[in-house]
Scaffold this active site. Structure first.
Site, PDB file in Angstrom:
ATOM      1  N   LYS A 125       0.831  -1.092  -0.085  1.00 47.59           N
ATOM      2  CA  LYS A 125      -0.152   0.162  -0.073  1.00 47.59           C
ATOM      3  C   LYS A 125       0.827   1.259   0.201  1.00 47.59           C
ATOM      4  O   LYS A 125       0.537   2.310  -0.761  1.00 47.59           O
ATOM      5  CB  LYS A 125      -1.027  -0.013   1.342  1.00 47.59           C
ATOM      6  CG  LYS A 125      -1.561   1.343   1.451  1.00 47.59           C
ATOM      7  CD  LYS A 125      -2.451   1.742   0.156  1.00 47.59           C
ATOM      8  CE  LYS A 125      -3.649   2.708   0.310  1.00 47.59           C
ATOM      9  NZ  LYS A 125      -3.062   3.973   0.787  1.00 47.59           N
ATOM     10  N   GLU A 168       0.755   6.378  -6.859  1.00 54.15           N
ATOM     11  CA  GLU A 168       0.009   7.557  -7.071  1.00 54.15           C
ATOM     12  C   GLU A 168       0.658   8.711  -7.014  1.00 54.15           C
ATOM     13  O   GLU A 168       0.230   9.872  -7.648  1.00 54.15           O
ATOM     14  CB  GLU A 168      -0.955   7.327  -5.897  1.00 54.15           C
ATOM     15  CG  GLU A 168      -1.856   8.359  -5.588  1.00 54.15           C
ATOM     16  CD  GLU A 168      -2.639   8.233  -4.155  1.00 54.15           C
ATOM     17  OE1 GLU A 168      -2.543   9.423  -3.482  1.00 54.15           O
ATOM     18  OE2 GLU A 168      -3.027   7.194  -3.939  1.00 54.15           O
TER      19      GLU A 168
END
Length: 504
Positions: free
Chosen positions: A196, A203
């Site tokens: 993550k 991102e």
């Protein structure tokens, strides 16, 4: 396997925690929700009123005190399931210290915050002797996905994961094409939080790319916002950027007009600073950059986006620099171009953005591969791509369609750039990236991630780098030694040769 749990306790009633609480309620669980900030619990009824079917309101109960909250989950005689949705760092340690005497063997804690993986590892090690399973669980997609179905990356004790996986598969986002849940057992230890973390690093790179394309269109080519929204929409409807989440929401942002009769767009009132890194409310970008350096993985797209955000954060200080250096130095310049040039540039910009996105993905996947090998986690890169197909911020269908089958075919490949199909895509689109960077420099646009991506491909694909001169200088002042070209490629270790460039 049938669901083992019919109750769940959620710690943290902010936007993510309250969203997950309602999601769990919709999937049949009785939810107890606790927050140290009573304000969040006080407003729970209004949140439920606006966002949850009235028939399900009784399935969500808010608590201001820990003891009744923990008792509501069945007390010490029951196996309890908890989800943490709280800030990274000491918050989870504080909660664990307060609830430890309520915890018993067989309890499972899902840490769904953006936690540093080493903190997750430490807590796993501390709780393991007690029989309490602390699962490291990345939750992607922001508060909207927390409410409707996120992408989930859990890891930790294998038996505990088997117990919670049926529930996670029910609440996770579903890939519309296959119907598969966007959740998988990432592996042992804190690998879920690591994946993550890197997801957020990728991102960060893509956010930088989108932001740079917007300036080139808006400030340099003075394209109106509604038209930029239409351009982005066309990009995500089909082609290399199909269903790219960040360009998709970019289209929404560009077309969002003010309400109540006010003229103009909401975007034009947004201040030009990103503070989530500088105020320590978000750590994943910083940790990704730190981990890339620590594990010797080149990640300049991700790092450039991060340092750009840091520079943007303190606007007051930035205005002092503007005064010192002059306003023109950092001002993007408007261009007067004909429609033929504009159309060609927009197409080059689309391909350049895709090429740079491949750079961000490659850097992130290389980091996961390196960490997995170092830690012996056995992370399946193809599964990472699969769970990122829906419910997450880096959703990008065409990129997933490119990468997932390649990783399935070659699961041990450590460097994504060496995959032939990826290399072909880079070679095909690199001319557009080079052209956009060239124009961007001439127009004084801010292009840190686009330019860093171009340089990344150049030096990773460079047969003869000027680093030979750097190596010589290191040997000159530090006697660091070097390898000889005549001896072949050499290894990643200190060379065997030293030249006495100047006697001490």
């Amino acid at each position: 396997m049938a669901d083992e749990f019919n109750k769940i306790g959620v710690v943290g009633a902010g936007s993510m925690g309250s969203g997950m609480a309602m999601l769990f309620a919709e999937h049949g669980l009785d939810v107890s929700l606790y927050d140290v900030n009573a304000h969040h619990i006080d407003h729970l009824s209004s949140i439920l009123e606006s966002s949850l079917d009235p028939s399900l309101h009784q399935k969500v109960t808010g608590y201001r005190e820990l003891e009744p909250f923990m008792s509501s989950l069945g007390g010490k005689s029951a196996d309890k399931l908890l989800v943490f949705s709280i800030p990274h760092g000491s918050a989870a340690d504080d909660v664990l210290s307060q609830i430890k005497h309520f915890l018993t063997k067989g309890d499972v804690i899902l840490d769904g915050g953006n936690e540093y993986y080493e903190n997750a590892r430490r807590r796993q090690d501390a709780l393991r002797p007690t029989g309490v399973a602390y699962l490291s669980m990345g939750v992607s997609g922001g508060y909207q996905s927390a409410r409707r179905g996120p992408s989930i990356s859990p890891s930790g004790d294998a038996d505990a994961l088997k117990r919670v996986m049926p529930l996670l598969e029910r609440v996770a986002a579903k890939d519309a094409r296959t119907g598969r849940a966007c959740v998988t057992n990432i592996g042992p230890g804190p690998s879920g939080h690591y994946v993550k973390m890197v997801h957020n690093g990728i991102e960060q790179g893509v956010l930088g790319i989108v932001n740079e394309t917007w300036e080139l269109l808006y400030k340099c080519l003075h394209t109106d916002l509604d038209t930029i929204g239409d351009i982005y929409q066309k990009w995500v409807d089909d082609g290399e950027l199909k269903r790219n989440f960040l360009f998709e929401i970019g289209a929404d942002i560009c077309r969002r007009h003010k309400e109540n009769g006010e003229r103009g767009h909401v975007l034009n009132d947004v201040q030009d600073k990103v503070v989530q890194d500088a105020d320590d409310s978000e750590g994943t970008g910083f940790w990704t950059v730190m981990e890339a350096a620590k594990r010797h993985v080149s990640a300049p797209t991700i790092a450039s986006a991060h340092f750009y955000r840091i520079a943007s954060s303190d606007r007051a200080e930035r205005m002092q620099v503007v005064e010192a250096l002059g306003q023109d130095l950092g001002a993007a310049r408007k261009q007067h171009v004909d429609e033929t040039f504009r159309a060609e540039f927009v197409e080059d910009l689309r391909l350049a953005a895709y090429c740079a996105c491949l750079a961000s993905y490659a850097q992130g996947m290389n980091l996961i591969a390196r960490a997995s090998a170092d830690e012996r986690w056995g992370v399946n890169l193809a599964k990472c791509i699969e769970i990122w197909r829906e419910g997450c911020i880096i959703r990008s269908e065409s990129i997933a369609d490119l990468l997932q089958p390649l990783y399935e075919k070659e699961p041990e490949r450590r460097n994504t750039l060496t995959l032939p199909a990826v290399a072909e895509e880079i070679k095909r689109t690199l001319p557009s990236l080079r052209k956009v960077v060239k124009d961007g420099l001439e127009w004084n646009a801010h292009i840190p991630t686009l330019s860093a991506s171009l340089e990344y491909f150049k030096y990773c694909g460079g047969k003869h780098l000027p680093s030979q001169f750097m190596e010589a200088e290191l040997d000159y002042f530090g006697a660091h030694s070097y390898d000889l070209k005549s001896e072949g490629e050499g290894e990643v270790k200190k060379g065997k040769h030293h030249h006495e460039w100047k006697p001490a």
